[in-house]
Design a protein around this motif. Sequence first.
Motif, PDB file in Angstrom:
ATOM      1  N   ARG A  25      20.065 -33.681 -76.473  1.00  0.00           N
ATOM      2  CA  ARG A  25      20.092 -34.216 -77.842  1.00  0.00           C
ATOM      3  C   ARG A  25      21.056 -35.400 -77.949  1.00  0.00           C
ATOM      4  N   LEU A  26      22.244 -35.251 -77.379  1.00  0.00           N
ATOM      5  CA  LEU A  26      23.242 -36.315 -77.479  1.00  0.00           C
ATOM      6  C   LEU A  26      22.899 -37.501 -76.582  1.00  0.00           C
ATOM      7  N   LYS A  28      19.989 -38.661 -75.960  1.00  0.00           N
ATOM      8  CA  LYS A  28      19.002 -39.463 -76.689  1.00  0.00           C
ATOM      9  C   LYS A  28      19.674 -40.253 -77.821  1.00  0.00           C
ATOM     10  N   LYS A  29      20.659 -39.628 -78.462  1.00  0.00           N
ATOM     11  CA  LYS A  29      21.349 -40.270 -79.589  1.00  0.00           C
ATOM     12  C   LYS A  29      22.318 -41.352 -79.129  1.00  0.00           C
ATOM     13  N   ASN A  35      21.710 -47.977 -78.905  1.00  0.00           N
ATOM     14  CA  ASN A  35      22.901 -48.397 -79.660  1.00  0.00           C
ATOM     15  C   ASN A  35      23.374 -49.772 -79.182  1.00  0.00           C
TER      16      ASN A  35
END
Length: 324
Positions: A25-26, A28-29, A35
């Motif tokens: 999850r992280l 991908k974020k 970013n």
Amino acid sequence: MRDPYDVLGVSRTADEAEIKRAYRRLAKKLHPDANANDPKAQDKFAELNTAHEILEDKTKRGQFDRGEIDAEGKPRAPEFSGFGGGRRAGPGGFNGFDGDTIFESFSFGPEGARRNARRGGGGGSGGPGGSSFDDLGDMFGFGRQRRGAGGGSTPPIGADMEISLPVTFEEATQGASKRVGLPNGKQIDIKIAAGTREGHRMRLKGQGEPSAMGGAPGDAFVTISYAPHATFEREGDDLRQTVDVSLPDSVLGTKVRVPTLSGTVELNIPAWTSGGRVFRLRGKGLPNATGGHGDMLVRINIVLPKAKDSELEALMQKLRSTAL
């Protein structure tokens, strides 16, 4: 660096599945490609990978929980009895290292850089099995400023740097040579071994920041990340794609050419295949933790002819009437 549990946002009792889910999850974020406007994106992603590397490895996780290594995976300095801990061989005799000297080494492979504690029992300046001044300096972090032959001190080494290197799925699977631009302006070619996974961390000795006081430069650490793919969607170590099949072919059956990371393969579509059916091509996915590969999941999408076909419409009307 922050506590690995805090970086992944999991409790100290989290099992392997929880850690894996949190990392995915992280990742991908926080991926640098997602970013682009965040100047600290690479640092955050590198921190995430380091935390995951410690917690996914049972041995390293145990060492961290016991305080044997820090949040970067480096061995912690042992405590002297005169400084709040340690043990003595007898009155006034320190024996905190059991006569051995601890060194730090690195090994590299598909899982990334591994730090290994290695013990050597050679006699130093302290006598047989003892620790020399240089050995103690290495363990406590001032080894880079050891006393020189002329009695002076070596200038401090420059700072290390972290770099994220995006690679395609094909490059990670088959291997490739990539050119990396360092913040100091240098261009270096790095060999990506076949089977390299995301999060693999490589050390480029002496390629970090220069020392402000004339010492040796620091090291550069390159962390591998996966670049987005135009055809395949990643799901862990598996890959997904959708293949169009015409209505007649889905009814009568056919063979279609399907792209994979290692080239195109032929997939047999049986007669009466419904839209949405998924076929699994084993071993055609991304490198996994066991040294093998994940799978390729192919979803069938039935498409109608671009031009209207009166005969097809009549047949569909007939089929609808029969069904009723």
